[in-house]
Enzyme design. Structure first.
Site, PDB file in Angstrom:
ATOM      1  N   GLY A  73     -13.779 -22.044 -79.405  1.00 28.63           N
ATOM      2  CA  GLY A  73     -15.434 -21.848 -79.196  1.00 28.63           C
ATOM      3  C   GLY A  73     -15.252 -23.944 -78.020  1.00 28.63           C
ATOM      4  CG  ASN A 154     -20.618 -28.338 -87.330  1.00 24.98           C
ATOM      5  OD1 ASN A 154     -20.901 -28.238 -86.258  1.00 24.98           O
ATOM      6  ND2 ASN A 154     -19.035 -28.823 -87.207  1.00 24.98           N
ATOM      7  CD  GLN A 182     -19.089 -23.560 -88.520  1.00 25.12           C
ATOM      8  OE1 GLN A 182     -18.719 -22.617 -89.967  1.00 25.12           O
ATOM      9  NE2 GLN A 182     -17.675 -24.640 -88.183  1.00 25.12           N
ATOM     10  CB  SER A 202     -13.948 -19.916 -82.917  1.00 25.85           C
ATOM     11  OG  SER A 202     -12.856 -20.083 -82.745  1.00 25.85           O
ATOM     12  CG  HIS A 204      -9.526 -21.102 -85.957  1.00 24.44           C
ATOM     13  ND1 HIS A 204     -10.174 -22.628 -86.423  1.00 24.44           N
ATOM     14  CD2 HIS A 204     -10.289 -22.042 -84.590  1.00 24.44           C
ATOM     15  CE1 HIS A 204     -10.430 -23.780 -86.005  1.00 24.44           C
ATOM     16  NE2 HIS A 204     -11.293 -23.406 -84.617  1.00 24.44           N
ATOM     17  CB  THR A 240      -1.004 -13.330 -68.435  1.00 24.28           C
ATOM     18  OG1 THR A 240      -0.279 -13.907 -67.578  1.00 24.28           O
ATOM     19  CG2 THR A 240      -0.897 -12.171 -69.530  1.00 24.28           C
ATOM     20  CB  CYS A 328     -12.843 -41.456 -92.182  1.00 26.37           C
ATOM     21  SG  CYS A 328     -14.313 -42.522 -93.050  1.00 26.37           S
TER      22      CYS A 328
END
Ligand SMILES: *Cc1c(COP(=O)(O)O)cnc(C)c1O
Length: 396
Positions: A73, A154, A182, A202, A204, A240, A328
């Site tokens: 992404g 997100n 998302q 994306s 994942h 590649t 954080c």
């Protein structure tokens, strides 16, 4: 007390689906050819890449030639934004429009362009995280090169009016990019009907492998290239091909989009159960994000006088993986820019928690999560001077 982990941080990443891994495995040790080679070991890989490209195209309703594989992404966002700016600067277009609640891959790309002399308009959002299509239209100028607005946020899960914004951009002749990382696999997307020129996704985030994504770029829309080298991806993205990952992305997007309605029903049932129960049982809690225009798996709460990082640590001790609204953990003490943009004061933004469900979660987990969360909030508040001060003031 069971030792089982409850993973409810699917907006951060998702487990790879077993069928996706199975599809990928032959492309490591057996079918390892380079797709650019002429012998059959290479040709098989070319076919596998083409097949995956078709799977992505089908999910978005575009042509296979309009799909380019990238490293995820972040790369797709960088390509759309920097590539468009650099392409259209030659025509004197040096203005870009985005929102205050984008992912950092978008915001930091915009900041990099500002340092190069481009001008960026950051549109505000309302208290639910919605950007108004009218504000997009009003911000477009003759020198506007690009509008980049995320499909769904997100952190707070708000879904933006993408089709409306797409229609405006098409009418005005401005390229329109959406970060749909998302949204793909969570809500139905049709790049043609919604007038989307460029889109980032994306693997994942949809039960595929990490480090692989796609960039949809409509025919005739030609941002400059980011990665120069060989002639892969029609000469527009060198290197590649990551064949196993590409095969995995194809399979993952096919699985994620094949039965979107029943998947969304399952996720939103868990989402709504948690929202209802926590709002009922925990005092001084606020739901962040839009009440209805929201991702099926997203829950985001602010608990008064309850520091987000403490919440996460206590939840972790009980085997729950969630995420806090503050950044954080990534080394900064600033509260999330998204929560500040929807108008939360700093101290409230610090007490935020994101729960994001995925296909592997169950209703039993949602119930267990609520049992634990109710106790943990009480525990954290018991230790919080802010909470006692607040209650004493109420009791006075
Ligand atoms: C995760 C995410 C990204 C980044 O994607 P990667 O594949 O991790 O680089 C970009 N935008 C949004 C909205 C995301 O949630």
């Amino acid at each position: 007390m069971s030792e089982k982990i409850i993973y409810v941080d699917n907006a951060a990443t998702t487990p790879t689906h077993g069928k996706v891994l199975e599809a990928m495995l032959p492309y490591f040790c057996e079918n390892y050819g380079n797709p650019s080679s002429v012998y059959s070991l290479g040709r098989d890989n070319r076919q596998a890449v083409d097949h995956a490209r078709g799977q992505v195209a089908k999910a978005l309703n575009c042509l296979p030639q309009e799909v380019y594989f990238t490293a995820g992404g972040s790369e797709s966002d960088n390509w759309a934004i920097k590539g468009t700016a650099h392409k259209l600067a030659a025509k004197g277009k040096k203005h870009l429009i985005t929102t205050a609640i984008e992912h950092h891959a978008v915001l930091h790309s915009m900041a990099a362009l500002e340092r190069e002399g481009f001008e960026v308009t950051y549109l505000p959002v309302d208290e639910n995280g919605l950007v108004s299509a009218a504000s997009v239209e009003a911000a477009i100028r003759p020198d506007t090169a690009l509008v980049s607005i995320m499909y769904a946020n997100n952190e707070i899960g708000t879904i933006e009016p993408i089709a409306e914004i797409g229609a405006i951009c098409r009418k005005k002749g401005v390229w329109f990019h959406t970060d749909a990382v998302q949204a793909v696999g969570a809500v139905p997307i049709d790049v043609q009907a919604q007038n989307i020129d460029m889109l980032s996704l994306s693997a994942h985030k949809l039960n595929g492998p990490k480090g692989i994504g796609a960039f949809y770029c409509r025919r005739g829309v030609l941002p400059t290239t980011l990665i120069d080298g060989g002639a892969q991806e029609s000469g527009r993205r060198a290197g590649t091909e990551n064949v196993p990952a590409i095969v995995g992305l194809g399979k993952a997007i096919e699985l994620a989009t094949s039965d979107i309605a029943s998947k969304a029903a399952k996720l939103s049932a868990m989402r709504d159960y948690v929202i209802e129960r926590i709002m009922k049982n925990v005092p001084e809690v606020k739901l962040n994000g839009h009440p209805t225009k929201r991702l099926p798996g997203n829950v985001n709460f602010s608990f008064k006088a309850c520091e987000g990082e403490s919440l996460l640590l206590f939840l972790d001790m009980k085997g729950i993986c969630a995420s806090s609204g503050s950044a954080c953990t990534s080394g900064s003490l600033d509260p999330s820019h998204v929560l500040l943009a929807i108008g939360l004061p700093h101290e409230v933004a610090h007490g935020s928690l994101r729960i994001s469900f995925g296909v592997q979660n169950t209703m039993e987990e949602a119930a267990q999560l609520c049992d634990i969360l109710e106790n943990v909030v009480e525990e954290v508040r018991r230790r919080s001077p802010l909470w006692h001060k607040n209650n004493n003031e109420i009791n006075k």
